[in-house]
Motif scaffolding. Structure first.
Motif, PDB file in Angstrom:
ATOM      1  N   THR A  68       0.870  -1.180   0.000  1.00 16.20           N
ATOM      2  CA  THR A  68       0.000   0.000   0.000  1.00 16.20           C
ATOM      3  C   THR A  68       0.904   1.227   0.000  1.00 16.20           C
ATOM      4  OG1 THR A  68      -1.776  -1.135   1.184  1.00 16.20           O
ATOM      5  CG2 THR A  68      -1.756   1.275   1.288  1.00 16.20           C
ATOM      6  N   ILE A  69       0.713   2.100  -0.985  1.00 17.52           N
ATOM      7  CA  ILE A  69       1.592   3.254  -1.165  1.00 17.52           C
ATOM      8  C   ILE A  69       0.797   4.547  -1.031  1.00 17.52           C
ATOM      9  CG2 ILE A  69       3.258   4.398  -2.674  1.00 17.52           C
ATOM     10  CD1 ILE A  69       4.119   1.592  -1.945  1.00 17.52           C
ATOM     11  N   VAL A  70       1.217   5.407  -0.128  1.00 17.64           N
ATOM     12  CA  VAL A  70       0.641   6.736   0.016  1.00 17.64           C
ATOM     13  C   VAL A  70       1.719   7.738  -0.368  1.00 17.64           C
ATOM     14  CG1 VAL A  70      -0.403   8.404   1.591  1.00 17.64           C
ATOM     15  CG2 VAL A  70      -0.878   5.955   1.861  1.00 17.64           C
TER      16      VAL A  70
ATOM     17  N   GLY B 280      -8.539  11.841   5.839  1.00 24.80           N
ATOM     18  CA  GLY B 280      -9.461  12.251   6.887  1.00 24.80           C
ATOM     19  C   GLY B 280      -9.672  11.193   7.951  1.00 24.80           C
ATOM     20  N   SER B 281     -10.361  11.576   9.017  1.00 25.67           N
ATOM     21  CA  SER B 281     -10.618  10.677  10.138  1.00 25.67           C
ATOM     22  C   SER B 281     -11.421   9.448   9.714  1.00 25.67           C
ATOM     23  CB  SER B 281     -11.394  11.413  11.243  1.00 25.67           C
ATOM     24  OG  SER B 281     -10.617  12.440  11.788  1.00 25.67           O
ATOM     25  N   GLU B 282     -11.021   8.302  10.230  1.00 28.67           N
ATOM     26  CA  GLU B 282     -11.722   7.032  10.078  1.00 28.67           C
ATOM     27  C   GLU B 282     -11.874   6.578   8.621  1.00 28.67           C
ATOM     28  OE1 GLU B 282     -15.260   7.110  12.468  1.00 28.67           O
ATOM     29  OE2 GLU B 282     -14.131   7.496  14.302  1.00 28.67           O
ATOM     30  N   VAL B 283     -10.996   7.033   7.780  1.00 34.87           N
ATOM     31  CA  VAL B 283     -10.908   6.503   6.413  1.00 34.87           C
ATOM     32  C   VAL B 283     -10.432   5.055   6.474  1.00 34.87           C
ATOM     33  CG1 VAL B 283      -9.544   6.634   4.278  1.00 34.87           C
ATOM     34  CG2 VAL B 283     -10.536   8.714   5.266  1.00 34.87           C
ATOM     35  N   ILE B 284     -10.946   4.204   5.587  1.00 31.72           N
ATOM     36  CA  ILE B 284     -10.462   2.829   5.451  1.00 31.72           C
ATOM     37  C   ILE B 284      -9.822   2.679   4.088  1.00 31.72           C
ATOM     38  CG2 ILE B 284     -11.112   0.394   5.323  1.00 31.72           C
ATOM     39  CD1 ILE B 284     -13.377   0.986   7.260  1.00 31.72           C
ATOM     40  N   ILE B 285      -8.580   2.222   4.072  1.00 31.54           N
ATOM     41  CA  ILE B 285      -7.851   2.026   2.818  1.00 31.54           C
ATOM     42  C   ILE B 285      -7.584   0.540   2.653  1.00 31.54           C
ATOM     43  CG2 ILE B 285      -5.735   2.548   1.541  1.00 31.54           C
ATOM     44  CD1 ILE B 285      -5.685   5.223   3.079  1.00 31.54           C
ATOM     45  N   MET B 286      -8.095  -0.040   1.583  1.00 34.21           N
ATOM     46  CA  MET B 286      -7.982  -1.472   1.354  1.00 34.21           C
ATOM     47  C   MET B 286      -6.579  -1.845   0.866  1.00 34.21           C
ATOM     48  SD  MET B 286     -10.830  -2.395   2.473  1.00 34.21           S
ATOM     49  CE  MET B 286     -10.862  -4.132   2.015  1.00 34.21           C
ATOM     50  N   PRO B 287      -6.229  -3.140   0.889  1.00 35.28           N
ATOM     51  CA  PRO B 287      -4.856  -3.566   0.567  1.00 35.28           C
ATOM     52  C   PRO B 287      -4.436  -3.235  -0.869  1.00 35.28           C
ATOM     53  CG  PRO B 287      -6.076  -5.346   1.626  1.00 35.28           C
ATOM     54  CD  PRO B 287      -7.068  -4.276   1.308  1.00 35.28           C
ATOM     55  N   GLY B 288      -3.159  -2.917  -1.015  1.00 40.12           N
ATOM     56  CA  GLY B 288      -2.571  -2.742  -2.335  1.00 40.12           C
ATOM     57  C   GLY B 288      -2.935  -1.458  -3.042  1.00 40.12           C
TER      58      GLY B 288
ATOM     59  N   ASN C  37      -2.777   2.494  -4.176  1.00 38.06           N
ATOM     60  CA  ASN C  37      -1.766   3.515  -4.427  1.00 38.06           C
ATOM     61  C   ASN C  37      -2.450   4.876  -4.439  1.00 38.06           C
ATOM     62  OD1 ASN C  37       0.227   5.236  -5.567  1.00 38.06           O
ATOM     63  ND2 ASN C  37       1.199   3.492  -6.544  1.00 38.06           N
ATOM     64  N   ILE C  38      -2.071   5.735  -3.502  1.00 40.53           N
ATOM     65  CA  ILE C  38      -2.644   7.085  -3.400  1.00 40.53           C
ATOM     66  C   ILE C  38      -1.592   8.086  -3.851  1.00 40.53           C
ATOM     67  CG2 ILE C  38      -3.598   8.817  -1.837  1.00 40.53           C
ATOM     68  CD1 ILE C  38      -4.665   6.518  -0.140  1.00 40.53           C
ATOM     69  N   GLY C  39      -1.914   8.859  -4.871  1.00 38.62           N
ATOM     70  CA  GLY C  39      -0.946   9.766  -5.470  1.00 38.62           C
ATOM     71  C   GLY C  39      -0.631  10.980  -4.615  1.00 38.62           C
TER      72      GLY C  39
ATOM     73  N   ARG D 233     -14.170   9.145   6.642  1.00 39.49           N
ATOM     74  CA  ARG D 233     -14.919   7.881   6.631  1.00 39.49           C
ATOM     75  C   ARG D 233     -15.108   7.288   5.228  1.00 39.49           C
ATOM     76  NH1 ARG D 233     -19.422   8.221  11.551  1.00 39.49           N
ATOM     77  NH2 ARG D 233     -17.850   8.239  13.221  1.00 39.49           N
ATOM     78  N   SER D 234     -14.296   7.705   4.313  1.00 37.59           N
ATOM     79  CA  SER D 234     -14.316   7.085   2.985  1.00 37.59           C
ATOM     80  C   SER D 234     -13.726   5.685   3.050  1.00 37.59           C
ATOM     81  CB  SER D 234     -13.511   7.929   1.993  1.00 37.59           C
ATOM     82  OG  SER D 234     -14.096   9.198   1.813  1.00 37.59           O
ATOM     83  N   VAL D 235     -14.140   4.829   2.119  1.00 36.71           N
ATOM     84  CA  VAL D 235     -13.558   3.498   1.969  1.00 36.71           C
ATOM     85  C   VAL D 235     -12.894   3.458   0.594  1.00 36.71           C
ATOM     86  CG1 VAL D 235     -13.980   1.019   1.883  1.00 36.71           C
ATOM     87  CG2 VAL D 235     -15.324   2.454   3.431  1.00 36.71           C
ATOM     88  N   VAL D 236     -11.566   3.418   0.605  1.00 33.99           N
ATOM     89  CA  VAL D 236     -10.798   3.528  -0.635  1.00 33.99           C
ATOM     90  C   VAL D 236     -10.521   2.132  -1.181  1.00 33.99           C
ATOM     91  CG1 VAL D 236      -8.713   4.450  -1.713  1.00 33.99           C
ATOM     92  CG2 VAL D 236      -9.770   5.655   0.221  1.00 33.99           C
ATOM     93  N   THR D 237     -11.129   1.808  -2.314  1.00 30.99           N
ATOM     94  CA  THR D 237     -11.004   0.485  -2.922  1.00 30.99           C
ATOM     95  C   THR D 237     -10.244   0.510  -4.239  1.00 30.99           C
ATOM     96  OG1 THR D 237     -13.126   0.715  -4.081  1.00 30.99           O
ATOM     97  CG2 THR D 237     -13.172  -0.269  -1.874  1.00 30.99           C
ATOM     98  N   LYS D 238      -9.942   1.720  -4.735  1.00 33.09           N
ATOM     99  CA  LYS D 238      -9.214   1.872  -5.995  1.00 33.09           C
ATOM    100  C   LYS D 238      -8.116   2.914  -5.830  1.00 33.09           C
ATOM    101  CE  LYS D 238     -13.220   0.764  -8.915  1.00 33.09           C
ATOM    102  NZ  LYS D 238     -14.110   1.255  -9.996  1.00 33.09           N
ATOM    103  N   ASP D 239      -7.126   2.854  -6.710  1.00 36.76           N
ATOM    104  CA  ASP D 239      -6.050   3.839  -6.682  1.00 36.76           C
ATOM    105  C   ASP D 239      -6.607   5.253  -6.830  1.00 36.76           C
ATOM    106  OD1 ASP D 239      -4.330   1.724  -6.480  1.00 36.76           O
ATOM    107  OD2 ASP D 239      -3.496   1.912  -8.502  1.00 36.76           O
ATOM    108  N   VAL D 240      -5.907   6.214  -6.231  1.00 37.20           N
ATOM    109  CA  VAL D 240      -6.312   7.621  -6.269  1.00 37.20           C
ATOM    110  C   VAL D 240      -5.242   8.415  -7.000  1.00 37.20           C
ATOM    111  CG1 VAL D 240      -6.902   9.651  -4.893  1.00 37.20           C
ATOM    112  CG2 VAL D 240      -7.548   7.358  -4.085  1.00 37.20           C
ATOM    113  N   GLU D 241      -5.649   9.174  -8.000  1.00 34.13           N
ATOM    114  CA  GLU D 241      -4.694   9.945  -8.796  1.00 34.13           C
ATOM    115  C   GLU D 241      -4.149  11.132  -8.002  1.00 34.13           C
ATOM    116  OE1 GLU D 241      -6.326  11.119 -12.502  1.00 34.13           O
ATOM    117  OE2 GLU D 241      -6.624   9.064 -13.206  1.00 34.13           O
TER     118      GLU D 241
END
Length: 208
Positions: A111-113, A120-128, A130-132, A140-148
């Protein structure tokens, strides 16, 4: 709060000063504001499903990131939970049921940030994931895909909201990578960093 590792709700700490897990890498000045969840970043926020420290995926976070209380990084792949099989149950890891079972373990990758990311608070980032660089993840977002890079995303699952700047300005920021400059240079130009004068900043920094 009793036994809270943070002094006050307004106080965070630099994460790299409190990391002992060798599978977690955090850059300079990245901080965590964890008051409402009381525990250290690596104890609360990073959820490893395996104790095989040599085989698990890594969490790598860049410089100058801001991470809100209770943000969670789900690590170490699926630990045997295969949704492409008839059952998701991990028989392989269950005593008395593992005879003739298959290991469903699948690594998802690190997992790359990036740098200058606000989570933000209580965000969930799933395995693998990549956040640009420069991205913003809503509470409280649930991140399931890469973020540009320099994108704002929010929701469950997190969806693209908008880019923070124009494509030209984003290209400038990604080219100069201000977070990699010597800290004395960064200090000198903090007044411009705390503005929207991207072109002016770019023209100053590009040749330094």
């Amino acid at each position: 709060m009793k036994n809270n590792v943070f002094e006050h709700w307004s106080r965070g700490y630099i994460i790299k000063d409190h990391i002992s897990n060798k599978n977690i890498e955090v850059g300079d000045y990245t901080y965590y504001s964890g008051y409402y969840h009381e525990k250290h970043f690596e104890d609360y926020c990073v959820r490893y499903l395996s104790d095989d420290i040599e085989n698990v995926d890594k969490l790598k976070i860049g410089k100058f990131c801001s991470i809100g209380s209770g943000a969670t990084f789900i690590m170490a792949g699926n630990q045997g939970h295969r949704f492409d099989w008839i059952t998701t149950y991990p028989f392989f890891y269950t005593p008395d049921l593992n005879e003739n079972s298959r290991d469903g373990w699948q690594k998802k990758g690190d997992t790359i940030v990036g740098n200058d990311v606000w989570i933000g608070s209580e965000v969930i980032i799933m395995p693998g994931i990549n956040i640009g660089d420069g991205a913003v993840i809503g509470t409280r977002s649930v991140v399931t895909k890469d973020v540009e890079p320099y994108s704002i995303v929010a929701g469950n699952p997190a969806k693209f909201i908008k880019k923070r700047f124009s494509e030209e300005e984003i290209s400038m920021l990604l080219e100069i990578k201000w977070w990699n400059k010597d800290i004395e240079i960064i200090k000198k130009y903090i007044n411009i960093l705390c503005s929207n004068k991207i072109k002016e900043f770019y023209n100053i920094i590009k040749n330094i």
